[in-house]
Design a protein around this motif. Structure first.
Motif, PDB file in Angstrom:
ATOM      1  N   MET A 187       0.795  -1.164   0.102  1.00  0.00           N
ATOM      2  CA  MET A 187       0.059   0.001   0.049  1.00  0.00           C
ATOM      3  C   MET A 187       0.887   1.231  -0.109  1.00  0.00           C
ATOM      4  O   MET A 187       1.951   1.262   0.699  1.00  0.00           O
ATOM      5  N   THR A 188       0.419   2.283  -0.652  1.00  0.00           N
ATOM      6  CA  THR A 188       1.296   3.387  -1.006  1.00  0.00           C
ATOM      7  C   THR A 188       0.368   4.653  -0.382  1.00  0.00           C
ATOM      8  O   THR A 188       1.252   5.679  -0.249  1.00  0.00           O
ATOM      9  N   THR A 189      -0.751   4.561  -0.007  1.00  0.00           N
ATOM     10  CA  THR A 189      -1.365   5.689   0.435  1.00  0.00           C
ATOM     11  C   THR A 189      -1.870   5.824   1.841  1.00  0.00           C
ATOM     12  O   THR A 189      -2.496   6.658   2.127  1.00  0.00           O
ATOM     13  N   ILE A 190      -1.912   4.593   2.285  1.00  0.00           N
ATOM     14  CA  ILE A 190      -2.293   4.336   3.723  1.00  0.00           C
ATOM     15  C   ILE A 190      -1.407   3.367   4.218  1.00  0.00           C
ATOM     16  O   ILE A 190      -0.682   2.487   3.746  1.00  0.00           O
ATOM     17  N   SER A 191      -1.693   3.238   5.566  1.00  0.00           N
ATOM     18  CA  SER A 191      -0.847   2.265   6.286  1.00  0.00           C
ATOM     19  C   SER A 191      -1.730   1.643   7.313  1.00  0.00           C
ATOM     20  O   SER A 191      -2.736   2.514   7.884  1.00  0.00           O
ATOM     21  N   THR A 192      -1.478   0.311   7.880  1.00  0.00           N
ATOM     22  CA  THR A 192      -2.291  -0.274   8.844  1.00  0.00           C
ATOM     23  C   THR A 192      -1.411  -0.918   9.913  1.00  0.00           C
ATOM     24  O   THR A 192      -0.452  -1.285   9.660  1.00  0.00           O
ATOM     25  N   ASP A 193      -1.731  -0.535  10.916  1.00  0.00           N
ATOM     26  CA  ASP A 193      -1.403  -1.061  12.180  1.00  0.00           C
ATOM     27  C   ASP A 193      -2.429  -1.567  13.460  1.00  0.00           C
ATOM     28  O   ASP A 193      -3.341  -1.170  13.483  1.00  0.00           O
ATOM     29  N   VAL A 194      -1.872  -2.710  13.924  1.00  0.00           N
ATOM     30  CA  VAL A 194      -3.133  -3.358  14.842  1.00  0.00           C
ATOM     31  C   VAL A 194      -2.377  -3.513  16.310  1.00  0.00           C
ATOM     32  O   VAL A 194      -1.014  -3.686  16.177  1.00  0.00           O
TER      33      VAL A 194
END
Length: 271
Positions: free
Chosen positions: A1-8
């Motif tokens: 992904m280049t426009t968003i990032s996800t963390d949990v």
């Protein structure tokens, strides 16, 4: 992904962070990444809550890419199934876990519609809301005409949608557009605490309670299809292409233009 990032985190709270300089414009690429990620999170039973925030305090999401809309076919049929944007927004509304938008800075157009689709919205005092579409010869076709009246009432929704002007955070809170406005230095900690608190409760009870509230909304499909058809019809409307091009020419989608989006929308008719 280049426009968003996800963390949990260890609580099962997922944070989707938008980072697409200079104004977090929702390009087709960003839309696809968001839609794919929300679909994945909805199906993941280990995810207990979803927060959407931006890495840039000046912008949540500016709006959908007007240059991309300029490339849409002007002649389109009536909508017989939900478009992909509607599907993404309905995923946020119906997934069996809470979705929370943390809004710091400007949010408009399709970005506003994404936030409207979340279960809760919290904002900082610097948040500014705008639905600029009518000034461009189109309408909020990503569920804005369906969701905003349900939140703020018919008259206020029409003021925002037809007026295409900036709505400040205090007004948005008073109208019910957002749950609360709080100081910027307290916003993230409040949203994180709330998400973790909900995530600590039995998942089946959270899912059942949300499903019951969603059911109380009634079926939105017919209204969304009608909105989709209306949006398709405006694409070929008299002056629509010219208005969208003027928007770009006057500085739309640049930081300078987007910082005065309400004024810019008013200038389109003066051209």
């Amino acid at each position: 992904m280049t426009t968003i990032s996800t963390d949990v985190d260890v609580h099962g709270v997922v944070v989707v962070t938008i980072g697409h300089p200079p104004v977090n414009l929702m390009t087709v690429a960003m839309f696809r990444e968001l839609a794919t990620e929300f679909e994945r999170l909805a199906a993941d039973d280990t995810v207990r809550a979803v927060i959407i925030r931006s890495s840039d305090p000046e912008w949540f999401i500016a709006h959908f890419d007007v240059e991309a809309i300029l490339g849409f076919p002007a002649e389109q049929p009536a909508a017989t199934e939900l478009n992909n944007f509607h599907v993404m927004c309905e995923t946020l509304r119906t997934m069996p876990k809470p979705t929370i938008a943390e809004i710091d800075g400007r949010v408009g157009g399709g970005g506003s519609e994404l936030a409207l689709s979340c279960d809760m919205r919290f904002a900082s005092p610097s948040a500014i809301f705008n639905q600029p579409e009518v000034a461009l010869g189109i309408l909020p076709g990503g569920s804005g005409t369906v969701r905003l009246p349900r939140l703020v009432g018919r008259g206020r929704a029409l003021e925002a949608i037809l007026g295409c002007d900036d709505i400040d955070a205090a007004t948005a809170e008073r109208w019910g557009w957002v749950n609360r406005v709080m100081p910027a230095d307290e916003l993230t900690s409040f949203v994180d605490r709330l998400a973790r608190r909900i995530a600590s409760f039995p998942a089946h009870a959270v899912a059942a309670a949300k499903a019951s509230v969603v059911a109380a909304d009634g079926t939105l499909t017919d209204d969304l299809l009608a909105e989709g058809t209306a949006f398709n019809m405006t694409l070929g409307g008299d002056g629509t292409q010219e208005a969208m091009q003027r928007f770009i020419d006057l500085g739309g989608q640049t930081p300078e233009g987007e910082r005065r989006l309400g004024e810019l929308a008013g200038e389109l008719a003066a051209e």
